[in-house]
Design a protein around this motif. Sequence first.
Motif, PDB file in Angstrom:
ATOM      1  N   LEU A  90      -1.274 -10.263  10.518  1.00  0.00           N
ATOM      2  CA  LEU A  90      -0.526 -10.403   9.177  1.00  0.00           C
ATOM      3  C   LEU A  90       0.821 -11.105   9.168  1.00  0.00           C
ATOM      4  O   LEU A  90       1.863 -10.903  10.164  1.00  0.00           O
ATOM      5  CB  LEU A  90      -0.396  -9.101   8.954  1.00  0.00           C
ATOM      6  N   GLY A 106       1.487 -11.113   3.666  1.00  0.00           N
ATOM      7  CA  GLY A 106       0.403 -11.816   3.240  1.00  0.00           C
ATOM      8  C   GLY A 106      -0.876 -11.413   3.218  1.00  0.00           C
ATOM      9  O   GLY A 106      -1.026  -9.985   3.527  1.00  0.00           O
TER      10      GLY A 106
ATOM     11  N   HIS B  32      11.214   1.854   5.674  1.00  0.00           N
ATOM     12  CA  HIS B  32      10.430   1.188   4.747  1.00  0.00           C
ATOM     13  C   HIS B  32       9.201   1.889   4.523  1.00  0.00           C
ATOM     14  O   HIS B  32       8.588   2.154   5.840  1.00  0.00           O
ATOM     15  CB  HIS B  32      10.034  -0.208   4.977  1.00  0.00           C
ATOM     16  N   TYR B  34       5.176   1.957   3.138  1.00  0.00           N
ATOM     17  CA  TYR B  34       4.105   0.688   2.936  1.00  0.00           C
ATOM     18  C   TYR B  34       2.845   1.911   2.586  1.00  0.00           C
ATOM     19  O   TYR B  34       2.358   2.845   3.502  1.00  0.00           O
ATOM     20  CB  TYR B  34       3.789  -0.291   3.698  1.00  0.00           C
ATOM     21  N   GLN B  36      -1.599   1.028   2.793  1.00  0.00           N
ATOM     22  CA  GLN B  36      -2.619  -0.108   3.150  1.00  0.00           C
ATOM     23  C   GLN B  36      -3.845   0.608   2.764  1.00  0.00           C
ATOM     24  O   GLN B  36      -4.329   1.544   3.289  1.00  0.00           O
ATOM     25  CB  GLN B  36      -2.481  -0.471   4.638  1.00  0.00           C
ATOM     26  N   ALA B  41      -3.967  -6.165   2.804  1.00  0.00           N
ATOM     27  CA  ALA B  41      -2.488  -5.865   3.412  1.00  0.00           C
ATOM     28  C   ALA B  41      -1.767  -4.881   3.023  1.00  0.00           C
ATOM     29  O   ALA B  41      -2.061  -4.508   1.918  1.00  0.00           O
ATOM     30  CB  ALA B  41      -1.688  -7.414   3.213  1.00  0.00           C
ATOM     31  N   PRO B  42      -0.370  -4.452   3.844  1.00  0.00           N
ATOM     32  CA  PRO B  42       0.229  -3.227   3.139  1.00  0.00           C
ATOM     33  C   PRO B  42       1.010  -3.471   2.058  1.00  0.00           C
ATOM     34  O   PRO B  42       1.456  -4.859   1.810  1.00  0.00           O
ATOM     35  CB  PRO B  42       1.059  -3.007   4.571  1.00  0.00           C
ATOM     36  N   PHE B  44       4.052  -2.785  -0.314  1.00  0.00           N
ATOM     37  CA  PHE B  44       5.320  -2.094  -0.123  1.00  0.00           C
ATOM     38  C   PHE B  44       5.617  -0.890  -1.293  1.00  0.00           C
ATOM     39  O   PHE B  44       5.104  -0.937  -2.532  1.00  0.00           O
ATOM     40  CB  PHE B  44       6.450  -2.899  -0.564  1.00  0.00           C
ATOM     41  N   ILE B  47      12.006   1.552   0.028  1.00  0.00           N
ATOM     42  CA  ILE B  47      12.921   1.396   1.152  1.00  0.00           C
ATOM     43  C   ILE B  47      14.239   2.231   1.059  1.00  0.00           C
ATOM     44  O   ILE B  47      14.778   2.317  -0.123  1.00  0.00           O
ATOM     45  CB  ILE B  47      13.504  -0.322   1.329  1.00  0.00           C
ATOM     46  N   PHE B  87       2.012   3.806   6.035  1.00  0.00           N
ATOM     47  CA  PHE B  87       3.030   3.455   7.426  1.00  0.00           C
ATOM     48  C   PHE B  87       4.601   3.442   7.023  1.00  0.00           C
ATOM     49  O   PHE B  87       5.004   3.033   5.809  1.00  0.00           O
ATOM     50  CB  PHE B  87       2.810   1.966   7.727  1.00  0.00           C
TER      51      PHE B  87
END
Lengths: 114, 112
Positions: A90, A106, B32, B34, B36, B41-42, B44, B47, B87
């Motif tokens: 990633l 990404g 932060h 996240y 997934q 992709a993770p 957001f 934060i 995460f």
Amino acid sequence: SQTIHQWPATLVQPVGSPLSLECTVEGTSNPNLYWYRQAAGRGLQLLFYSVGIGQISSEVPQNLSASRPQDRQFILSSKKLLLSDSGFYLCAYRAGTDPGNTIYFGEGSWLTVV
Amino acid sequence: QQPVQSPQAVILREGEDAVINCSSSKALYSVHWYRQKHGEAPVFLMILLKGGEQKGHEKISASFNEKKQQSSLYLTASQLSYSGTYFCGTELRGSTLGRLYFGRGTQLTVWP
């Protein structure tokens, strides 16, 4: 608006072959750039971090290298792949240097080394 | 550098609540969070920058205890769409500021 592109999306490579993954960011200048690797069922491991052109920090000793030839381009490479290099790679960016800014990922590249 | 997340996995029924914890052995600048989905992709979530800060995002909120170097993510009245791996990423004070280190993740499964 800001976007991040990463390619190729998937690849299968034999052991000992070279690797090149590319990442580009649009809509922002001088971003912080990151490469992460995620092995199957594992967390996100930070591989490389860059604050500017030619400025690369390596987090772990490994078979990989990174380069930043242009402000918004980040490349992950290997001269000879190992089986242990398989995983989900990633690329990520942060607009500017403010640690309060969000880091965006990404879509990732699936690498299988056979 | 890597934070520790707990629990490793959580299984819930729709409507139930969950808490995911994240702790660091080093002084934190930010945390932060996240989520997934498998093969993606993770994404957001939020934060947290200041000790004691709490933030909310729909029915998902988080707190940050700077003194204890810990953060917690709260999921209330869980929905099927909450399933995924969560995460926490930590940014440390000091020479590595700017780098984000992630825990191993907490797999959350919500059943109907």
